[in-house]
Design an enzyme around this catalytic site. Structure first.
Site, PDB file in Angstrom:
ATOM      1  N   ASP A   1      -9.612  59.123  46.023  1.00 22.99           N
ATOM      2  CA  ASP A   1      -8.799  58.057  44.842  1.00 22.99           C
ATOM      3  C   ASP A   1      -7.540  58.164  44.741  1.00 22.99           C
ATOM      4  OD1 ASP A   1      -9.131  57.026  42.043  1.00 22.99           O
ATOM      5  OD2 ASP A   1      -7.870  59.031  41.621  1.00 22.99           O
TER       6      ASP A   1
ATOM      7  N   GLU B   1      -8.552  54.472  48.561  1.00 20.85           N
ATOM      8  CA  GLU B   1      -7.696  53.660  47.418  1.00 20.85           C
ATOM      9  C   GLU B   1      -6.402  54.081  47.658  1.00 20.85           C
ATOM     10  OE1 GLU B   1      -7.274  52.841  42.732  1.00 20.85           O
ATOM     11  OE2 GLU B   1      -7.574  54.926  43.474  1.00 20.85           O
TER      12      GLU B   1
END
Length: 609
Positions: free
Chosen positions: A251, A313
């Site tokens: 993330d 990401e």
């Protein structure tokens, strides 16, 4: 390097290790036994061997004042403020030998374990997903968070799977069952920050953070320190080796200001699992050394040859990382351009895509990223050149947890655009050479919202609720304070319950559409992704384009897409070469119908003699 946390040495003893550089003393409080002093070993480490077995509960006591859970706890049966529990997964009776699947076969569905009623509830969905054509599930973060419900990005104990979802053994059973059905399992991991409730590292390990760098979540994690890097690398190896998870989605790595840490993590992972994915540059040069270091440190070493997926990401669009051990990146650029074309929305980060979004989508399909160094709406250059990368280095999606849940009311595209346009965009998603990502409920055409939910209390709950509503003050629909009061309270149980996909509230025929498209992908696209390359995309109109790729077997894949409400003149391939046509009505070969997608497979071009 020490292993963080508690690790069984045999059936009756375990080694406990805590990095607490600010502490003068650390003692182990094991069940109801007298405290056991841990030995200071230099560089901030405290460790010791104590009588323990699987199931033993314990805490650390810092300087005879502060009692804390183990920051590397493997299980928190009473939540973030309760005791930690020793876990033994080495004896788990795995049923299915499994080496995984190659990345080019990836068709991923992201889901939230809590909304599926825990690990057992997810397991109940697996046969249907496998039959549909999904090849992997991606679980939103599992690390222990405060309370019973949360997206998972407020986790504070990343080694401990959330207690309200089930036990560690039940998580193993879910993964084992998925493997038996041919499904990979990915886990979303958060290495860029800790949540606001239950993290006590600041009290006894302040060097874990750097005060000179701030992120949206506070002081940045200090990845310059070897103990910090090792903490997160050991976490990644726990998921992949102890739980036999098949991949990680990292993330928001743009909040990690040490890219070399990411390269080291990828290298250590590839070395530990013997993954067949090629490691380029620095990653390859250090692979053997780091593999030996992992073994010397007592870290798990898995069987060779496993397929393991590492996905980023990354708002910075660092294409270079995709050549250093990472399989792909979530392509927000592609989503954002498609969203503007489908909905006409241009507020917030969609401002970067409001001018000629069809041009931006064309660039995405032909070059990967839209932003490859160009300035964004704030005037800041963003991205690196990506046209040299294969299409499968990019994960494309129409929806995910962020893109739905970060909306004030959590609406899905089924509420925001016409079904015909969404059907056409779905054809692009599932048949393009990029890797498709679905969000739970997409395959049924769910009309239920996915809202932002937490389980905070008292002042923190008030701050999160008001902060959430304040985020939308600059949006036209919520400029009035009374309108913002209608945004659901993240802490209300009803907000969580409203986010459960229900198969009764769906678009008719949507499941069959996904099944048809995924079967076409399995037969005609996935096997030929290795060696594929983009051949360019031609803009046909304000909302229409034609894109082409050469597949690894030499065939050309062509996708003609029209997200506009009027037909678009274009010379289409003959009907005999078409894999899919989303339009409901017959149309001439010189016209691309409104809200339609035509996918064609062309024979290899003859080489000139």
């Amino acid at each position: 390097m020490h292993r963080h946390g508690a690790h069984l040495l045999d059936a009756t003893s375990a080694r406990f290790a805590l990095w607490a550089p600010d502490a003068r003393s650390v003692s182990l409080q094991l069940d109801q036994q007298p405290a056991i002093a841990l030995q200071a070993e230099g560089d901030g480490w405290f460790s010791g061997i104590a009588p323990a077995q699987a199931g033993s509960r314990y805490r650390y006591r810092i300087d005879d004042e502060l009692e804390v859970a183990d920051p590397a706890s493997r299980y928190q049966p009473e939540g973030v403020h309760g005791p930690s529990q020793v876990v033994d997964l080495a004896r788990y009776p795995w049923l299915h030998p499994w080496q995984g699947r190659p990345w080019h076969e990836a068709v991923i569905q992201e889901l939230h374990v809590g909304l599926a009623d825990g690990y057992a509830g997810v397991a109940g969905q697996l046969p249907r997903l496998a039959e549909l054509g999904i090849t992997a599930i991606e679980l939103m973060p599992l690390g222990q968070f405060p309370g019973e419900r949360n997206w998972g990005y407020d986790g504070v104990l990343p080694f401990a799977p959330q207690h309200s979802y089930g036990s560690p053994q039940q998580l193993c059973a879910l993964i084992d069952q998925a493997h038996g059905l041919g499904l990979m399992v990915m886990v979303d991991v958060v290495y860029n920050h800790f949540g606001p409730d239950g993290n006590f590292l600041h009290e006894y390990a302040s060097p874990f953070f750097r005060q000179d760098r701030q992120t949206p979540w506070g002081a940045a994690i200090d990845f310059r320190r070897p103990e910090v890097r090792e903490y997160f690398i050991q976490n990644a190896l726990m998921w992949l080796c102890d739980y036999r998870v098949d991949g990680l989605r990292l993330d928001a790595v743009h909040a990690i200001d040490q890219p070399d840490f990411l390269v080291e993590l990828a290298t250590r992972v590839r070395a530990a699992v013997g993954a067949p994915t090629a490691i380029a540059g620095q990653a390859r040069s250090h692979a053997a050394t780091l593999a030996n270091n992992s073994v010397e440190a007592g870290l798990p070493r898995d069987e060779p040859g496993r397929h393991v997926w590492l996905v980023l990401e990354n708002e910075h669009n660092q294409a270079s990382l995709l050549e250093q051990g990472f399989d792909a990146q979530w392509n927000d650029d592609g989503h954002n351009a498609l969203h503007v074309l489908l909905t006409g929305e241009t507020e917030g980060y969609y401002q970067d895509y409001q001018d000629r979004p069809i041009d931006k989508l064309a660039r995405c399909l032909s070059e990967g990223f839209v932003f490859q160094g160009q300035p964004n709406r704030h005037g800041t250059p963003r991205g690196e050149p990506s046209a040299h990368l294969q299409p499968s280095k990019f994960v494309l999606f129409l929806q995910n947890h962020d893109q739905i849940g970060n909306r004030a009311l959590g609406e899905r595209l089924t509420r925001l655009c016409s079904p015909q346009a969404l059907r056409a965009a779905t054809g692009l998603l599932l048949l393009s050479p990029m890797i498709p990502l679905l969000f739970m409920g997409d395959d049924d055409g769910s009309c239920k919202p996915f809202l932002f939910f937490t389980d905070f209390h008292d002042e923190l709950a008030d701050a999160v609720r008001e902060g959430r509503r304040g985020e939308f003050a600059h949006f036209a629909a919520f400029a009035d304070p009374d309108q913002r009061e209608q945004i659901p309270d993240p802490n209300a149980a009803d907000t969580f319950e409203a986010s459960r996909p229900k198969r009764q509230e769906v678009l008719a025929g949507w499941h069959g559409l996904y099944q048809q498209l995924l079967e076409l992908r399995r037969l005609h696209v996935s096997p030929h992704l290795p060696g594929s390359q983009a051949l360019g995309a031609e803009v046909l109109g304000d909302k229409a384009l034609s894109a082409r790729w050469r597949l690894g077997n030499g065939q050309q894949l062509r996708i003609d897409l029209n997200l506009g409400a009027t037909p678009q003149p274009v010379e289409l391939p003959p009907a005999t070469q078409r894999l899919f046509d989303s339009s409901d009505n017959a149309h001439p070969d010189s016209t691309l119908a409104a809200h339609s997608c035509v996918v064609s497979l062309l024979a290899p071009a003859l080489e000139p003699t």
